[in-house]
Motif scaffolding. Structure first.
Motif, PDB file in Angstrom:
ATOM      1  N   ALA A 104      28.139  53.379  39.177  1.00  0.00           N
ATOM      2  CA  ALA A 104      29.299  52.816  38.474  1.00  0.00           C
ATOM      3  C   ALA A 104      29.800  53.873  37.506  1.00  0.00           C
ATOM      4  O   ALA A 104      29.018  54.416  36.718  1.00  0.00           O
ATOM      5  N   VAL A 105      31.094  54.190  37.606  1.00  0.00           N
ATOM      6  CA  VAL A 105      31.691  55.122  36.644  1.00  0.00           C
ATOM      7  C   VAL A 105      32.479  54.277  35.650  1.00  0.00           C
ATOM      8  O   VAL A 105      33.394  53.543  36.044  1.00  0.00           O
ATOM      9  N   GLU A 106      32.071  54.364  34.405  1.00  0.00           N
ATOM     10  CA  GLU A 106      32.725  53.571  33.364  1.00  0.00           C
ATOM     11  C   GLU A 106      33.689  54.483  32.625  1.00  0.00           C
ATOM     12  O   GLU A 106      33.287  55.546  32.133  1.00  0.00           O
ATOM     13  N   ILE A 107      34.939  54.074  32.577  1.00  0.00           N
ATOM     14  CA  ILE A 107      35.935  54.867  31.839  1.00  0.00           C
ATOM     15  C   ILE A 107      36.236  54.127  30.541  1.00  0.00           C
ATOM     16  O   ILE A 107      36.575  52.933  30.572  1.00  0.00           O
ATOM     17  N   GLY A 108      36.127  54.825  29.418  1.00  0.00           N
ATOM     18  CA  GLY A 108      36.314  54.186  28.107  1.00  0.00           C
ATOM     19  C   GLY A 108      35.143  53.250  27.842  1.00  0.00           C
ATOM     20  O   GLY A 108      34.058  53.377  28.430  1.00  0.00           O
ATOM     21  N   ARG A 109      35.389  52.268  27.000  1.00  0.00           N
ATOM     22  CA  ARG A 109      34.345  51.274  26.726  1.00  0.00           C
ATOM     23  C   ARG A 109      34.995  49.898  26.886  1.00  0.00           C
ATOM     24  O   ARG A 109      35.395  49.254  25.903  1.00  0.00           O
ATOM     25  N   PRO A 110      35.177  49.462  28.169  1.00  0.00           N
ATOM     26  CA  PRO A 110      35.935  48.226  28.399  1.00  0.00           C
ATOM     27  C   PRO A 110      35.279  47.018  27.726  1.00  0.00           C
ATOM     28  O   PRO A 110      34.046  46.920  27.700  1.00  0.00           O
ATOM     29  N   ASN A 111      36.148  46.145  27.203  1.00  0.00           N
ATOM     30  CA  ASN A 111      35.703  44.917  26.551  1.00  0.00           C
ATOM     31  C   ASN A 111      35.075  43.997  27.602  1.00  0.00           C
ATOM     32  O   ASN A 111      35.729  43.608  28.563  1.00  0.00           O
ATOM     33  N   ARG A 112      33.797  43.640  27.411  1.00  0.00           N
ATOM     34  CA  ARG A 112      33.071  42.820  28.405  1.00  0.00           C
ATOM     35  C   ARG A 112      33.643  41.408  28.516  1.00  0.00           C
ATOM     36  O   ARG A 112      33.366  40.714  29.502  1.00  0.00           O
ATOM     37  N   SER A 113      34.388  40.955  27.532  1.00  0.00           N
ATOM     38  CA  SER A 113      34.887  39.575  27.599  1.00  0.00           C
ATOM     39  C   SER A 113      36.301  39.501  28.183  1.00  0.00           C
ATOM     40  O   SER A 113      36.892  38.433  28.268  1.00  0.00           O
ATOM     41  N   GLN A 114      36.842  40.655  28.602  1.00  0.00           N
ATOM     42  CA  GLN A 114      38.190  40.690  29.181  1.00  0.00           C
ATOM     43  C   GLN A 114      38.106  41.153  30.643  1.00  0.00           C
ATOM     44  O   GLN A 114      37.184  41.890  30.998  1.00  0.00           O
ATOM     45  N   PRO A 115      39.105  40.755  31.499  1.00  0.00           N
ATOM     46  CA  PRO A 115      39.108  41.279  32.865  1.00  0.00           C
ATOM     47  C   PRO A 115      39.250  42.799  32.834  1.00  0.00           C
ATOM     48  O   PRO A 115      40.077  43.333  32.088  1.00  0.00           O
ATOM     49  N   VAL A 116      38.418  43.476  33.621  1.00  0.00           N
ATOM     50  CA  VAL A 116      38.423  44.940  33.595  1.00  0.00           C
ATOM     51  C   VAL A 116      39.048  45.487  34.885  1.00  0.00           C
ATOM     52  O   VAL A 116      38.811  44.950  35.972  1.00  0.00           O
ATOM     53  N   LEU A 117      39.862  46.541  34.742  1.00  0.00           N
ATOM     54  CA  LEU A 117      40.441  47.195  35.919  1.00  0.00           C
ATOM     55  C   LEU A 117      39.293  47.815  36.724  1.00  0.00           C
ATOM     56  O   LEU A 117      38.548  48.651  36.198  1.00  0.00           O
TER      57      LEU A 117
ATOM     58  N   SER B 148      32.519  39.664  33.864  1.00  0.00           N
ATOM     59  CA  SER B 148      32.629  38.456  34.695  1.00  0.00           C
ATOM     60  C   SER B 148      34.026  38.286  35.271  1.00  0.00           C
ATOM     61  O   SER B 148      34.278  37.378  36.053  1.00  0.00           O
ATOM     62  N   ALA B 149      34.966  39.177  34.894  1.00  0.00           N
ATOM     63  CA  ALA B 149      36.335  39.066  35.421  1.00  0.00           C
ATOM     64  C   ALA B 149      36.919  40.459  35.633  1.00  0.00           C
ATOM     65  O   ALA B 149      36.646  41.382  34.854  1.00  0.00           O
ATOM     66  N   VAL B 150      37.703  40.597  36.722  1.00  0.00           N
ATOM     67  CA  VAL B 150      38.259  41.920  37.054  1.00  0.00           C
ATOM     68  C   VAL B 150      39.721  41.832  37.480  1.00  0.00           C
ATOM     69  O   VAL B 150      40.194  40.786  37.914  1.00  0.00           O
ATOM     70  N   ARG B 151      40.395  42.965  37.342  1.00  0.00           N
ATOM     71  CA  ARG B 151      41.669  43.208  38.031  1.00  0.00           C
ATOM     72  C   ARG B 151      41.283  44.208  39.113  1.00  0.00           C
ATOM     73  O   ARG B 151      40.965  45.353  38.812  1.00  0.00           O
ATOM     74  N   LEU B 152      41.288  43.751  40.368  1.00  0.00           N
ATOM     75  CA  LEU B 152      40.665  44.540  41.427  1.00  0.00           C
ATOM     76  C   LEU B 152      41.675  45.381  42.187  1.00  0.00           C
ATOM     77  O   LEU B 152      42.632  44.857  42.766  1.00  0.00           O
ATOM     78  N   LEU B 153      41.441  46.697  42.168  1.00  0.00           N
ATOM     79  CA  LEU B 153      42.290  47.641  42.899  1.00  0.00           C
ATOM     80  C   LEU B 153      41.868  47.651  44.365  1.00  0.00           C
ATOM     81  O   LEU B 153      40.853  48.256  44.725  1.00  0.00           O
ATOM     82  N   THR B 154      42.626  47.005  45.233  1.00  0.00           N
ATOM     83  CA  THR B 154      42.275  46.964  46.656  1.00  0.00           C
ATOM     84  C   THR B 154      43.433  46.413  47.490  1.00  0.00           C
ATOM     85  O   THR B 154      44.304  45.724  46.963  1.00  0.00           O
ATOM     86  N   ASN B 155      43.393  46.713  48.788  1.00  0.00           N
ATOM     87  CA  ASN B 155      44.310  46.072  49.737  1.00  0.00           C
ATOM     88  C   ASN B 155      43.525  45.161  50.673  1.00  0.00           C
ATOM     89  O   ASN B 155      44.075  44.646  51.640  1.00  0.00           O
ATOM     90  N   ASN B 156      42.223  45.022  50.411  1.00  0.00           N
ATOM     91  CA  ASN B 156      41.337  44.309  51.328  1.00  0.00           C
ATOM     92  C   ASN B 156      41.002  42.914  50.785  1.00  0.00           C
ATOM     93  O   ASN B 156      40.221  42.780  49.843  1.00  0.00           O
ATOM     94  N   PRO B 157      41.575  41.864  51.389  1.00  0.00           N
ATOM     95  CA  PRO B 157      41.357  40.502  50.874  1.00  0.00           C
ATOM     96  C   PRO B 157      39.887  40.090  50.910  1.00  0.00           C
ATOM     97  O   PRO B 157      39.467  39.251  50.109  1.00  0.00           O
ATOM     98  N   LYS B 158      39.089  40.697  51.806  1.00  0.00           N
ATOM     99  CA  LYS B 158      37.661  40.301  51.890  1.00  0.00           C
ATOM    100  C   LYS B 158      36.910  40.730  50.633  1.00  0.00           C
ATOM    101  O   LYS B 158      35.963  40.080  50.204  1.00  0.00           O
ATOM    102  N   LYS B 159      37.341  41.841  50.044  1.00  0.00           N
ATOM    103  CA  LYS B 159      36.696  42.264  48.795  1.00  0.00           C
ATOM    104  C   LYS B 159      36.952  41.215  47.707  1.00  0.00           C
ATOM    105  O   LYS B 159      36.061  40.893  46.924  1.00  0.00           O
TER     106      LYS B 159
END
Ligand code: GTP
Ligand code: ZN
Length: 362
Positions: free
Chosen positions: A202-215, A311-322
């Motif tokens: 896992a490559v973590e960029i910045g220090r994303p807030n764990r309680s917010q959806p993360v890109l 527990s929440a994400v904004r998911l970069l993908t074109n694949n609905p199965k992901k």
């Protein structure tokens, strides 16, 4: 406390035995000795045939379809090894490389009725060992004695079965600062499954807030595209675009999953490329090798996110199965962020096939 290997460790040992061409004994109501066809050599082949009269080759229903063999067991077929079969004949059952040049002379006779549980386990072990899914399966009478006499790994079917359908817990082995071109705040985490399987990162960029959806980008390894700049797929540009967007937004998580070739491994992906050179598309090539279109388990990515506290994400993908698999593993996908980049004249047909047959969104 016992220092003997437990069932998880025995399964890992069995996988590595099969990769080395060493047979494994499966104990159950109908005990058998199994050997992966891909690594079966001229020395062990006659010895295995001489163990008993009841020898079959287990192949997946996908491979059976190509060979026009009857998959009486639904998801797999048990091809009866004819008297006088040569090693190159059995290799031809496993490997589609010569299907067009030297088609199998049929019809192939398949076993019907009886128990196929050991054959199913054998195929799963081959797949998880990143080998072609095809296995020589020979009945043995006294499995424990046979394993002991030949120094082979012995697995009990009833012990193995529950383990093959569950995901192994992942431990966060280490993380360290990794300044990147897109962001100097990068940090790389290494996750190791306890079953001896591939590590994921896992490559973590910045220090994303764990309680917010993360890109988040859930990216599967593609040695050819990510590292070599292959034009046959869109992986490299997708990887770089995802990292760039995380750099711009100041935070994000890139999950780099070692699931090369949609989970079949690099050697099998190259076999699939070789079939694509013969005119088959990416999905047909996987099927001819005996695999499903996609053998990946995206829930592993969800496990890593949970372990990191998301527990929440904004998911970069074109694949609905992901998206579906994330949701079903308890990670809320609040937004699907399209990732359209990397099209060229070499991968035009590949991307069109993924859209048509695998449901990728254009
Ligand atoms: N078996 C097989 N795998 C391929 C082929 N071309 C690329 N791959 C693999 O396909 C996977 C692509 O991974 P991703 O880009 O994460 O996944 P995706 O399903 O395309 O979904 P998104 O990129 O998120 O839209 C990588 O593991 C590549 O190695 C192919 O022709 N055959
Ligand atoms: Zn690729």
């Amino acid at each position: 406390m016992s220092i003997k290997p437990d069932i998880t460790e025995l399964i890992a040992r069995a996988r590595s035995d099969l990769r080395m061409g060493v047979p494994v004994v499966l104990n159950g109501p109908h005990p058998v000795v199994i050997a992966a066809l891909e690594t079966l050599d001229a020395k062990r082949f006659p010895s295995l045939l001489s163990v008993g009269d009841d020898t079959v080759i287990a192949i997946t229903a996908r491979r059976a379809e190509t060979l026009k063999a009857r998959a009486y067991d639904g998801d797999l077929a048990r091809v009866i090894v004819p008297k006088g079969a040569t090693l190159s004949w059995v290799h031809g059952i496993a490997d589609p490389a010569g299907d067009l040049r030297t088609p199998m002379k049929g019809p192939l006779n398949c076993a019907r009725g009886g128990d196929a549980a050991a054959h199913r386990v054998a195929l799963t072990l081959c797949k998880t060992a990143r080998l072609l899914p095809a296995c020589l399966v020979t009945a043995v009478s006294d499995s424990s004695e046979f394993a002991r006499r030949n120094g082979l790994t012995l697995l009990s079917l009833s012990d193995v079965l529950p383990h093959l359908s569950t995901r192994s817990p992942l431990s966060d082995v280490i993380s360290a600062r990794l300044p990147l071109e897109v962001s100097e705040t990068g940090r790389l985490h290494v996750f190791r499954p306890q079953d001896g399987g591939e590590e994921h990162y896992a490559v973590e960029i910045g220090r994303p807030n764990r309680s917010q959806p993360v890109l988040t980008r859930l990216h599967s390894a593609c040695f050819t595209g990510d590292l070599m700049g292959s034009l046959k797929c869109d992986c490299g540009p997708q990887l770089r675009a995802a990292l760039a967007q995380m750099g711009q937004e100041g935070h994000g998580i890139l999950l780099y999953m070692n699931q090369e070739g949609r989970g079949i491994g690099l050697a099998n992906k190259m076999r699939a490329y070789s079939l694509q050179d013969q005119g088959f598309d990416t999905v047909q090539a996987n099927h001819r090798l005996g695999f499903e279109d996609d053998e990946r388990d995206f829930r592993l990515g969800a496990d890593i996110l949970s372990a990191m506290g998301f527990s929440a994400v904004r998911l970069l993908t074109n694949n609905p199965k992901k998206v579906e698999m994330m949701q079903s593993s308890g990670i809320d996908v609040v937004e699907r962020v399209p990732l359209k980049t990397g099209g060229n004249r070499h991968n035009h047909a590949y991307l069109a096939t993924k859209a048509l047959k695998s449901g990728h969104l254009l």
